[in-house]
Design a protein around this motif. Structure first.
Motif, mmCIF file in Angstrom:
data_model
loop_
_atom_site.group_PDB
_atom_site.id
_atom_site.type_symbol
_atom_site.label_atom_id
_atom_site.label_comp_id
_atom_site.label_asym_id
_atom_site.label_seq_id
_atom_site.Cartn_x
_atom_site.Cartn_y
_atom_site.Cartn_z
ATOM 1 N N ASN A 214 0.834 -1.204 0.000
ATOM 2 C CA ASN A 214 0.000 0.000 0.000
ATOM 3 C C ASN A 214 0.869 1.254 0.000
ATOM 4 O OD1 ASN A 214 0.560 0.902 2.790
ATOM 5 N ND2 ASN A 214 -0.473 -0.998 3.370
ATOM 6 N N ALA A 215 0.200 2.395 -0.027
ATOM 7 C CA ALA A 215 0.941 3.660 -0.171
ATOM 8 C C ALA A 215 1.843 3.933 1.028
ATOM 9 C CB ALA A 215 -0.042 4.815 -0.361
ATOM 10 N N ASP A 216 1.459 3.465 2.209
ATOM 11 C CA ASP A 216 2.318 3.661 3.386
ATOM 12 C C ASP A 216 3.608 2.855 3.272
ATOM 13 O OD1 ASP A 216 0.466 5.311 4.636
ATOM 14 O OD2 ASP A 216 -0.532 3.624 5.615
ATOM 15 N N ASP A 217 3.517 1.701 2.616
ATOM 16 C CA ASP A 217 4.694 0.842 2.504
ATOM 17 C C ASP A 217 5.824 1.543 1.754
ATOM 18 O OD1 ASP A 217 3.394 -1.189 3.825
ATOM 19 O OD2 ASP A 217 2.665 -2.110 1.973
ATOM 20 N N ALA A 218 5.454 2.436 0.840
ATOM 21 C CA ALA A 218 6.479 3.123 0.049
ATOM 22 C C ALA A 218 7.380 3.979 0.925
ATOM 23 C CB ALA A 218 5.816 3.983 -1.025
ATOM 24 N N ALA A 219 6.883 4.339 2.129
ATOM 25 C CA ALA A 219 7.677 5.183 3.022
ATOM 26 C C ALA A 219 8.496 4.361 4.003
ATOM 27 C CB ALA A 219 6.753 6.123 3.788
ATOM 28 N N ASP A 220 8.338 3.028 3.972
ATOM 29 C CA ASP A 220 9.033 2.169 4.930
ATOM 30 C C ASP A 220 10.251 1.534 4.256
ATOM 31 O OD1 ASP A 220 9.526 0.893 7.277
ATOM 32 O OD2 ASP A 220 7.892 -0.550 7.124
ATOM 33 N N PHE A 221 11.117 0.948 5.068
ATOM 34 C CA PHE A 221 12.278 0.236 4.538
ATOM 35 C C PHE A 221 11.814 -1.125 4.056
ATOM 36 C CE2 PHE A 221 15.971 -2.601 5.725
ATOM 37 C CZ PHE A 221 16.696 -2.327 4.582
ATOM 38 N N ARG A 222 11.739 -1.334 2.763
ATOM 39 C CA ARG A 222 11.159 -2.552 2.211
ATOM 40 C C ARG A 222 12.002 -3.082 1.060
ATOM 41 N NH1 ARG A 222 5.505 -4.229 3.646
ATOM 42 N NH2 ARG A 222 5.337 -3.142 5.614
ATOM 43 N N PRO A 223 13.077 -3.779 1.390
ATOM 44 C CA PRO A 223 13.905 -4.310 0.300
ATOM 45 C C PRO A 223 13.157 -5.305 -0.575
ATOM 46 C CG PRO A 223 14.673 -5.100 2.436
ATOM 47 C CD PRO A 223 13.655 -4.041 2.714
ATOM 48 N N GLY A 224 12.083 -5.910 -0.041
ATOM 49 C CA GLY A 224 11.293 -6.835 -0.837
ATOM 50 C C GLY A 224 10.642 -6.156 -2.024
ATOM 51 N N ALA A 225 10.407 -4.851 -1.926
ATOM 52 C CA ALA A 225 9.769 -4.128 -3.025
ATOM 53 C C ALA A 225 10.659 -4.142 -4.268
ATOM 54 C CB ALA A 225 9.472 -2.699 -2.603
ATOM 55 N N ARG A 226 11.946 -4.193 -4.039
ATOM 56 C CA ARG A 226 12.848 -4.217 -5.189
ATOM 57 C C ARG A 226 12.705 -5.517 -5.977
ATOM 58 N NH1 ARG A 226 19.033 -2.166 -5.662
ATOM 59 N NH2 ARG A 226 19.378 -2.909 -7.762
ATOM 60 N N ALA A 227 12.524 -6.612 -5.250
ATOM 61 C CA ALA A 227 12.297 -7.893 -5.938
ATOM 62 C C ALA A 227 11.020 -7.810 -6.750
ATOM 63 C CB ALA A 227 12.217 -9.020 -4.907
ATOM 64 N N GLY A 228 9.998 -7.180 -6.188
ATOM 65 C CA GLY A 228 8.739 -7.023 -6.916
ATOM 66 C C GLY A 228 8.940 -6.256 -8.215
ATOM 67 N N ALA A 229 9.725 -5.201 -8.141
ATOM 68 C CA ALA A 229 9.978 -4.405 -9.343
ATOM 69 C C ALA A 229 10.728 -5.228 -10.383
ATOM 70 C CB ALA A 229 10.767 -3.161 -8.971
ATOM 71 N N GLU A 230 11.689 -6.012 -9.927
ATOM 72 C CA GLU A 230 12.465 -6.820 -10.877
ATOM 73 C C GLU A 230 11.612 -7.863 -11.582
ATOM 74 O OE1 GLU A 230 16.791 -6.464 -8.620
ATOM 75 O OE2 GLU A 230 15.804 -8.410 -8.749
ATOM 76 N N TRP A 231 10.595 -8.372 -10.882
ATOM 77 C CA TRP A 231 9.741 -9.401 -11.480
ATOM 78 C C TRP A 231 8.486 -8.807 -12.111
ATOM 79 C CZ3 TRP A 231 11.203 -14.219 -12.521
ATOM 80 C CH2 TRP A 231 12.342 -14.689 -11.855
ATOM 81 N N GLY A 232 8.412 -7.494 -12.180
ATOM 82 C CA GLY A 232 7.274 -6.851 -12.848
ATOM 83 C C GLY A 232 5.967 -6.968 -12.087
ATOM 84 N N ILE A 233 6.050 -7.044 -10.756
ATOM 85 C CA ILE A 233 4.843 -7.185 -9.933
ATOM 86 C C ILE A 233 4.164 -5.828 -9.792
ATOM 87 C CG2 ILE A 233 3.923 -7.945 -7.696
ATOM 88 C CD1 ILE A 233 5.400 -10.127 -9.441
ATOM 89 N N ARG A 234 2.871 -5.812 -10.009
ATOM 90 C CA ARG A 234 2.114 -4.570 -9.840
ATOM 91 C C ARG A 234 1.637 -4.428 -8.401
ATOM 92 N NH1 ARG A 234 0.214 -2.307 -14.671
ATOM 93 N NH2 ARG A 234 -0.460 -0.638 -13.276
ATOM 94 N N SER A 235 1.531 -3.198 -7.960
ATOM 95 C CA SER A 235 1.048 -2.895 -6.600
ATOM 96 C C SER A 235 -0.109 -1.906 -6.714
ATOM 97 C CB SER A 235 2.171 -2.305 -5.746
ATOM 98 O OG SER A 235 3.247 -3.203 -5.648
ATOM 99 N N PRO A 236 -1.283 -2.397 -7.096
ATOM 100 C CA PRO A 236 -2.376 -1.459 -7.394
ATOM 101 C C PRO A 236 -2.838 -0.634 -6.199
ATOM 102 C CG PRO A 236 -3.136 -3.743 -7.439
ATOM 103 C CD PRO A 236 -1.650 -3.790 -7.386
#
Lengths: 363, 67
Positions: A214-236
């Motif tokens: 969610n939008a709050d997660d973007a402000a947190d330390f979330r290295p897992g988000a980078r894996a999502g970006a690499e695999w083309g995962i959407r975060s609607p």
């Protein structure tokens, strides 16, 4: 307004020559890993950014006639935070929900990473509402770090709300880079999950794989988000600017039992960075938390510090924890902790990130 | 400061601030937790002093339930 990844035809690609509105200037190849998109109202490009001017389907879900996608190799998370924050502040909850529906409609079909938590249950439910159950598959990645209590909630919600649901075994614990528990542990875990889930989605013909960030997660330390970006995962949910509070309110309106459920990250998040993640430690944490839950506590964590357990309890439950100090000590010693400690500052999200010298240690 | 020195400094701080019987041990795999023994009725005072204890080099301040 905000998207993580678009599929629209590229009209022109160029480099931003000056700050402010991106311009398509000198043509060159892009070679991007990550990028963010925005419409003309909200983006402040920097000189040197690579811009792609696109038209067509992306404009539909972005809500703009013309869309400029700007690619960045660094600072992308900061930029995404700015964009999402600007949109979230300037829109109503209803507008953000409409944006979510538009995004999901644009997918056609979707495979949702489904943990049974507040965010993913809400996302899966809306996906079924918008696309129909035959175009949605919710998939739960199961491993030793996934709590049984969460699995029960995932199953119950899937059954109750007609969400097609499957489980997928993940084996992140076999990866020594994960087991060593570095600060970017989540990157290796999510890489394992998304590699398997994108393969399953491709095999079954689902167009998009989405997660419940969610939008709050973007402000947190979330290295897992980078894996999502690499695999083309959407975060609607994040792309629509929906915060955790928004999702709880919308979940309540949808009649979802998860609307007031405490956040429930994986069990490995209870083990401090640098202390190895082992099946025995994960099991010990799960047994300890089950014991505390059985005493009637609702929002808490048991942090595993080797021979010591440090309990974090929500401030509202702290007086009761003090009154039950003897029982808490007894229960946690019974699952193998020699020392039992009650944190005086109480439960707070991301407590194990406190004091980290380098927050962005990514591969 | 090593763990022992940090514990002694934390005890001195607590004693000077109205918790005369407080005892502190360093716990955790990196000795990053100040495990404090005080009576339950003194926990609010301990919580108020947590930032000062952390400034001595601890990452967390906790009430010791082990005894």
């Amino acid at each position: 307004m905000v998207s993580g990844q678009g599929t629209a035809p590229v009209e022109r690609t160029g480099r931003v020559l000056r700050g402010g509105e991106p311009e398509a200037g000198e043509l060159r190849s892009t070679g991007r890993l990550y990028y963010i998109s925005c419409n003309r109202r909200s983006w402040r490009a920097r000189p040197g950014d690579t811009a792609r001017l696109v038209r067509g389907p992306a404009a539909g879900y972005l809500g703009a006639v013309r869309t400029v996608c700007v690619e960045r190799q660094r600072d992308e998370s900061e930029s995404m935070r700015d964009l999402i924050g600007a949109w979230a502040r300037g829109s109503s909850l209803e507008e953000r929900y409409e944006r979510l529906v538009e995004l999901i409609e644009g997918y056609g079909s979707v495979c949702v990473g489904y943990s049974g938590g507040v965010d993913s249950v809400f996302l899966a439910k809306v996906c079924v509402d918008v696309l129909g159950a035959d175009r949605v598959l919710a998939v739960t990645g199961r491993s030793a770090s996934y709590p049984a209590v969460q699995w029960e909630m995932a199953l119950e919600c899937a059954r109750r709300f007609g969400i097609p649901h499957e489980e997928l075994e993940t084996e992140e614990q076999l990866d020594p880079r994960y087991a060593a528990n570095p600060t970017n542990r989540c990157y290796y875990c999510k890489s394992e999950l998304w590699s398997k889930l994108t393969a399953l989605a491709a095999e079954r013909g689902y167009a998009v794989v989405a997660d419940g960030s969610n939008a709050d997660d973007a402000a947190d330390f979330r290295p897992g988000a980078r894996a999502g970006a690499e695999w083309g995962i959407r975060s609607p949910l994040a792309e629509a600017g929906l915060t955790k509070a928004d999702i709880r309110e919308l979940s309540r309106r949808h009649g979802l039992p998860t609307w007031d459920q405490p956040a429930a990250p994986c069990l490995a998040s209870r083990i401090p960075y640098g202390l190895a993640v082992t099946p025995a430690r994960l099991q010990q944490v799960e047994r300890a938390e089950n014991a505390i839950r059985a005493l009637g506590f609702r929002e808490f964590r048991v942090r595993h510090h080797g021979v010591a357990a440090r309990i974090e309890v929500a401030p509202s439950e702290q007086p009761r924890a003090l009154a039950m100090a003897r029982e808490l000590g007894r229960e946690l010693r019974s699952v193998g902790f020699e020392r039992v400690l009650l944190d005086v500052e109480g439960y707070r999200r991301g407590a194990l990130n406190e004091g980290l010298p380098v927050l962005a240690a990514l591969p | 400061m090593n763990a022992n020195e940090k514990c002694r400094a934390a005890e001195a701080l607590l004693h000077e601030n109205g918790l005369p019987g407080a005892r502190v041990r360093a716990e955790g795999h990196a000795e990053e937790i100040a495990a404090v023994n005080v009576p339950p009725e003194s926990v609010a005072k301990l919580a108020a002093l947590a930032p000062a204890i952390k400034a001595l080099g601890f990452r967390y301040v906790a009430l010791d339930l082990s005894e």
